[in-house]
Design a protein around this motif. Structure first.
Motif, mmCIF file in Angstrom:
data_model
loop_
_atom_site.group_PDB
_atom_site.id
_atom_site.type_symbol
_atom_site.label_atom_id
_atom_site.label_comp_id
_atom_site.label_asym_id
_atom_site.label_seq_id
_atom_site.Cartn_x
_atom_site.Cartn_y
_atom_site.Cartn_z
ATOM 1 N N GLU A 188 0.829 -1.208 0.000
ATOM 2 C CA GLU A 188 0.000 0.000 0.000
ATOM 3 C C GLU A 188 0.867 1.263 0.000
ATOM 4 O O GLU A 188 0.587 2.226 -0.715
ATOM 5 C CB GLU A 188 -0.911 -0.026 1.242
ATOM 6 C CG GLU A 188 -2.033 0.977 1.206
ATOM 7 C CD GLU A 188 -3.009 0.739 2.369
ATOM 8 O OE1 GLU A 188 -2.586 0.219 3.426
ATOM 9 O OE2 GLU A 188 -4.188 1.088 2.206
ATOM 10 N N ARG A 213 -5.570 -8.159 -3.534
ATOM 11 C CA ARG A 213 -7.016 -8.344 -3.304
ATOM 12 C C ARG A 213 -7.460 -7.643 -2.031
ATOM 13 O O ARG A 213 -8.478 -6.952 -2.003
ATOM 14 C CB ARG A 213 -7.347 -9.830 -3.203
ATOM 15 C CG ARG A 213 -7.639 -10.462 -4.522
ATOM 16 C CD ARG A 213 -8.361 -11.784 -4.357
ATOM 17 N NE ARG A 213 -7.918 -12.667 -5.421
ATOM 18 C CZ ARG A 213 -6.909 -13.526 -5.306
ATOM 19 N NH1 ARG A 213 -6.280 -13.678 -4.165
ATOM 20 N NH2 ARG A 213 -6.552 -14.258 -6.327
ATOM 21 N N ARG A 214 -6.704 -7.840 -0.955
ATOM 22 C CA ARG A 214 -7.109 -7.240 0.328
ATOM 23 C C ARG A 214 -7.090 -5.720 0.264
ATOM 24 O O ARG A 214 -7.812 -5.054 0.989
ATOM 25 C CB ARG A 214 -6.203 -7.739 1.463
ATOM 26 C CG ARG A 214 -6.402 -9.209 1.805
ATOM 27 C CD ARG A 214 -5.627 -9.619 3.041
ATOM 28 N NE ARG A 214 -4.194 -9.542 2.870
ATOM 29 C CZ ARG A 214 -3.422 -10.535 2.390
ATOM 30 N NH1 ARG A 214 -3.971 -11.683 2.036
ATOM 31 N NH2 ARG A 214 -2.121 -10.372 2.268
ATOM 32 N N GLY A 216 -8.040 -4.096 -2.257
ATOM 33 C CA GLY A 216 -9.122 -3.667 -3.145
ATOM 34 C C GLY A 216 -8.684 -3.452 -4.579
ATOM 35 O O GLY A 216 -9.379 -2.787 -5.348
ATOM 36 N N TRP A 217 -7.529 -4.015 -4.959
ATOM 37 C CA TRP A 217 -7.086 -3.888 -6.338
ATOM 38 C C TRP A 217 -7.887 -4.853 -7.220
ATOM 39 O O TRP A 217 -8.390 -5.873 -6.744
ATOM 40 C CB TRP A 217 -5.608 -4.237 -6.472
ATOM 41 C CG TRP A 217 -4.659 -3.329 -5.763
ATOM 42 C CD1 TRP A 217 -4.949 -2.422 -4.777
ATOM 43 C CD2 TRP A 217 -3.239 -3.254 -5.969
ATOM 44 N NE1 TRP A 217 -3.799 -1.796 -4.359
ATOM 45 C CE2 TRP A 217 -2.735 -2.279 -5.068
ATOM 46 C CE3 TRP A 217 -2.352 -3.907 -6.806
ATOM 47 C CZ2 TRP A 217 -1.371 -1.957 -5.005
ATOM 48 C CZ3 TRP A 217 -1.000 -3.588 -6.746
ATOM 49 C CH2 TRP A 217 -0.524 -2.603 -5.860
ATOM 50 N N GLN A 218 -7.945 -4.534 -8.497
ATOM 51 C CA GLN A 218 -8.543 -5.468 -9.459
ATOM 52 C C GLN A 218 -7.522 -6.543 -9.794
ATOM 53 O O GLN A 218 -6.418 -6.238 -10.258
ATOM 54 C CB GLN A 218 -8.896 -4.736 -10.744
ATOM 55 C CG GLN A 218 -10.259 -4.081 -10.718
ATOM 56 C CD GLN A 218 -10.520 -3.376 -12.033
ATOM 57 O OE1 GLN A 218 -10.101 -3.837 -13.095
ATOM 58 N NE2 GLN A 218 -11.190 -2.237 -11.942
ATOM 59 N N THR A 236 -4.849 -0.772 -9.267
ATOM 60 C CA THR A 236 -5.192 -0.199 -7.972
ATOM 61 C C THR A 236 -6.578 0.441 -8.079
ATOM 62 O O THR A 236 -7.085 0.663 -9.188
ATOM 63 C CB THR A 236 -4.170 0.884 -7.561
ATOM 64 O OG1 THR A 236 -4.342 2.015 -8.424
ATOM 65 C CG2 THR A 236 -2.733 0.362 -7.659
ATOM 66 N N PRO A 237 -7.187 0.772 -6.935
ATOM 67 C CA PRO A 237 -8.506 1.421 -7.001
ATOM 68 C C PRO A 237 -8.471 2.736 -7.773
ATOM 69 O O PRO A 237 -9.493 3.182 -8.303
ATOM 70 C CB PRO A 237 -8.841 1.666 -5.521
ATOM 71 C CG PRO A 237 -8.077 0.607 -4.791
ATOM 72 C CD PRO A 237 -6.802 0.427 -5.563
#
Ligand code: SF4
Length: 272
Positions: A188, A213-214, A216-218, A236-237
């Motif tokens: 992060e 994944r944790r 929140g990435w695709q 990334t988001p």
């Protein structure tokens, strides 16, 4: 002589050049995690890599790994290193704090990082990895034998799925999940400038995908499969693309048997 903070072993101060440990990233005020929940909270709280490294370096959340790393450091030292002090603590990240490339390893080696206190330092795996990083221009020298050897990395930082040396190099599922919170924060913090990640071995690959994944990435579905030279794009988001590449691990099992050659490793690193 200063006593080692964990093992109590005495070692010369200042540490002679070319030996010894990195400057201790932690101090008496660094909070110590004892549970997975504390790892998650303490990792989330940090605002920068030095603070994260400090908290990692004193973590005691996995009882089996704490016992193992400290027993190797005090009673289980390899004969060739019997006269050396061992770090006996988790391995903090190593490299450029502003790196656009993260390398995700498996876990410290009992007589490598667990001895020297620096990722991939003092063992054959490190010899392979740093020689390749040197050839690619990421490392200032091809050898890495001790924390005081002067090695510097440019644009690369090395992290790991698990930060304590596990028995037989096999962390349990619980240990991987617990330590994953440190990795999440490493990824992060790196994300704004991150271009690519190199996962060493299937455990590094799964750890990198799990962190993504944790956070929140695709991540493509079905789950991208690990293999030497495997590649997938993560987002990334914010929509920033990060390339994930896989390589066979630089362990002796692979390099001594020819499963991983220098040319194979160079070819993957060139794609970072
Ligand atoms: Fe802490 Fe990770 Fe070591 Fe477990 S493996 S004790 S979470 S640093």
């Amino acid at each position: 002589m200063d006593p080692h903070p964990i093992t109590g072993q005495l070692f010369p101060s200042p540490v002679p050049p070319g030996t010894g440990w990195p400057a201790d990233p932690a101090d008496a005020d660094t909070p110590v995690a004892h549970t997975e929940q504390e790892v998650r909270r303490l990792a989330k709280e940090v605002s920068g890599i030095p603070e994260l490294d400090a908290r990692v370096s004193v973590c005691r959340s996995c009882p089996r790994l704490v016992a193992w790393r400290e027993s190797v450091a005090t009673q289980g030292r390899r004969a060739a290193f019997a006269d050396q002090p061992y770090w006996g603590r988790p391995g903090p990240s190593f490299g450029d704090p502003d790196a656009s490339v993260l390398i995700v390893g498996l876990a410290p080696a009992a007589n490598g990082t667990n001895r020297t206190g620096r990722m991939f330092t003092g063992d054959r795996s490190g010899d392979w990895l740093y020689a390749a990083l040197f050839r690619a221009g990421y490392a200032s020298q091809p050898l890495s034998w001790a924390s005081g050897d002067g090695l510097e990395l440019r644009d690369v930082r090395i992290v790991a799925a698990v930060r304590c040396a596990p028995p037989a190099n096999k962390p349990t599922t619980d240990e991987k999940r617990t330590c994953g919170h440190w990795l999440d924060r490493d990824v992060e913090l790196a994300a704004p400038g991150l271009r690519s990640m190199l996962a060493l071995g299937s455990i590094g690959w799964d750890a990198a995908l799990g962190a993504a994944r944790r956070l929140g990435w695709q991540v493509p579905r079905p789950k991208p499969r690990f293999g030497h030279g495997a590649e997938t794009l993560l987002h990334t988001p914010e929509g920033h693309a990060v390339r994930l590449l896989g390589s066979y691990h630089v362990s002796q099992q692979n390099t001594f048997t020819g499963k991983l050659t220098e040319a194979m490793l160079d070819a993957v690193i060139a794609r970072l």
